[in-house]
Design an enzyme around this catalytic site. Sequence first.
Site, PDB file in Angstrom:
ATOM      1  CB  CYS A  10      -0.922   0.000   1.216  1.00 19.09           C
ATOM      2  SG  CYS A  10      -2.363   1.066   0.995  1.00 19.09           S
ATOM      3  CG  ASP A 132      -3.511  -0.354  10.197  1.00 17.29           C
ATOM      4  OD1 ASP A 132      -2.406  -0.695  10.666  1.00 17.29           O
ATOM      5  OD2 ASP A 132      -3.640   0.479   9.285  1.00 17.29           O
TER       6      ASP A 132
END
Length: 212
Positions: A10, A132
């Site tokens: 990402c 996360d």
Amino acid sequence: MNHQLYVKICGLSTPATVEAAVAAGANAVGFVFAPGSPRTVDPELVKTLVARVPGNVETVGVFRNQPLDQVIDIAKRAGVGTVQLHGDEPYSDVKALHEQGFATLRALSIDAYRALAPAERELWETGRILLDAVEPGAGVTFDVSELLAAPPAGTWILAGGLNPGNVAHLVQTLHPAGVDVSSGVESSRGTKDSGLIEAFIAAARSAEATAG
């Protein structure tokens, strides 16, 4: 037989790092449209990067607490196939995005996941969720012991502080469906390193081979 581990790189912003991720075997490449990140890119740039990505690799736009119509507009202009929501967006946004033809990923900090009511957790877990650290993109891991004790139902992806040195151990320990990395493959904040991307994917795949 085990399904292949899903590996997402990402926060990409250059042709070289997109190509490195694809060549090394990433399943997905992500682009940050959320304001305020050192990795934020504009949709016109991402459109040129997406053109370099083969059809079997997922292209993901990352958004955080942006108006739904803005999310749809940017995602369409950029040409990404998947929208990742990384803020406090309601489940109705996911449904609206599906109606617009996008796949979705719902990112939750471990604290937000912990705070979900059971019915709400069940709802999110019908789709793909990404767990996360509390501060996304900061390169900090979180205590995974509770995930070990009670992993999420359904398809979940581990993020937050992963890097080439720790990803294999975490994959072997937690058995997530996938892993997501951003700061862990950077030479400096916001700057991706092709060698680290390759090392991360190789490490993740080595753990998968051992697990299989």
